[in-house]
Design a protein around this motif. Sequence first.
Motif, short mmCIF file in Angstrom:
data_model
loop_
_atom_site.label_atom_id
_atom_site.label_comp_id
_atom_site.label_asym_id
_atom_site.label_seq_id
_atom_site.Cartn_x
_atom_site.Cartn_y
_atom_site.Cartn_z
N TRP A 98 1.24 6.45 -2.95
CA TRP A 98 1.93 6.25 -1.74
C TRP A 98 1.02 6.66 -0.74
O TRP A 98 0.59 7.52 -0.40
CB TRP A 98 3.20 7.37 -1.52
N THR A 122 9.97 4.07 -3.97
CA THR A 122 8.97 3.33 -3.30
C THR A 122 8.57 3.94 -1.93
O THR A 122 7.36 3.49 -1.36
CB THR A 122 9.42 1.70 -2.99
N TYR A 123 9.32 4.91 -1.38
CA TYR A 123 9.08 5.26 -0.24
C TYR A 123 8.92 6.95 -0.19
O TYR A 123 9.69 7.52 -0.63
CB TYR A 123 10.25 5.00 0.90
N LEU A 124 7.87 7.42 0.40
CA LEU A 124 7.27 8.88 0.29
C LEU A 124 7.68 9.17 1.64
O LEU A 124 7.01 8.84 2.86
CB LEU A 124 6.04 8.98 0.01
N LYS A 139 7.30 5.43 -8.98
CA LYS A 139 7.26 4.48 -8.00
C LYS A 139 7.52 2.96 -8.77
O LYS A 139 8.16 2.15 -8.21
CB LYS A 139 6.01 4.16 -7.15
#
Length: 335
Positions: free
Chosen positions: A286, A237-239, A229
């Motif tokens: 996250w 940055t996005y799960l 991340k």
Amino acid sequence: MSEEKDEGQKAEEIKAEEIKAEEIKAEEIKAEEIKTEEIKAEVEAKAAAELPQSPAEAPATAVDAEREAKLKAAAEARAARAAAKEPANAGGAAPEGAVDAEREAKLKAAAEARAARAAAKEAANAGGAAPEGAVDAEREAKLKAAAEARAARAAAKEAANAGGAAPEGAEPPPEPSPKQPELDAAAKLIRSLVHEEALEDAYINEMSRHMPTIIVKNEHWAATAELLKRHEELHFTYLRNVSGVDYETHLEVVYHLVHLESRRELAVKVKADRSDPVIASATPVWATANWNEREIYDLLGVTFPGHPDLRRIMMSDDWVGHPLRKDYEPLDSEV
């Protein structure tokens, strides 16, 4: 005087003739109207004669055949159910064809599978060999084929790197995936910044749109998650999703990551011991992982140290077992 009388009489005669003419004209008009009405009535009668008969008077062929067929089929189905129910109530056997063969086959197969698993488990606990047929032959064949394919690809790759010819019978090396550079870059950073042996494997999942996939060793997952991340070259940055899988030999949790700016994707797999499955929580990295990890904990029994609120999310707190495990045996088979 007599001339005035004649003129008056003549005027009266003219007037009488005019009145008579008007009466004749009125009678003619009335006659025409009567004739028109008769013609109209005749036309209507003819049209009525040509119209189809009412449903009550229609012939038998006018009945909706499809509706009749449906009613007949429904009646036959009710009769079959009643026939199957009566022998069951009387303690007899249902008539041939009344029992759902497919359902019976499924129930029989499920019973045999449960018996085979139980026999294999008993043999393993006793330290003996599982009885013949207890092992899933199809699964074994698939695992063997996959191992052979991996070995062939590895041999072909080694031969290509060494500049020699591939061994006889080996498959030609596949065309490199367009996402191979992404995978290589991520794997290189993890090995250099987390640990040289942080990855168990890194490969392209061609069956999932050439998804770059890495298998991170359990003990290096927390540090790898932070790197994936925070590092500017990775920046996942996005799960998007977290899922859990029971492979019977082990449990596995899969994290699906997305780089929002470039739309790059990465699938990260972490394995856990089936007897005591523990994987560091990704929730501190996250926040999306929160409820997903709770669901995996609830249904598969994986514990996530570092999770802020790890408790069941679907089953009640006093529920025994984890329903998505392949060895799960419900207390009530009907539930």
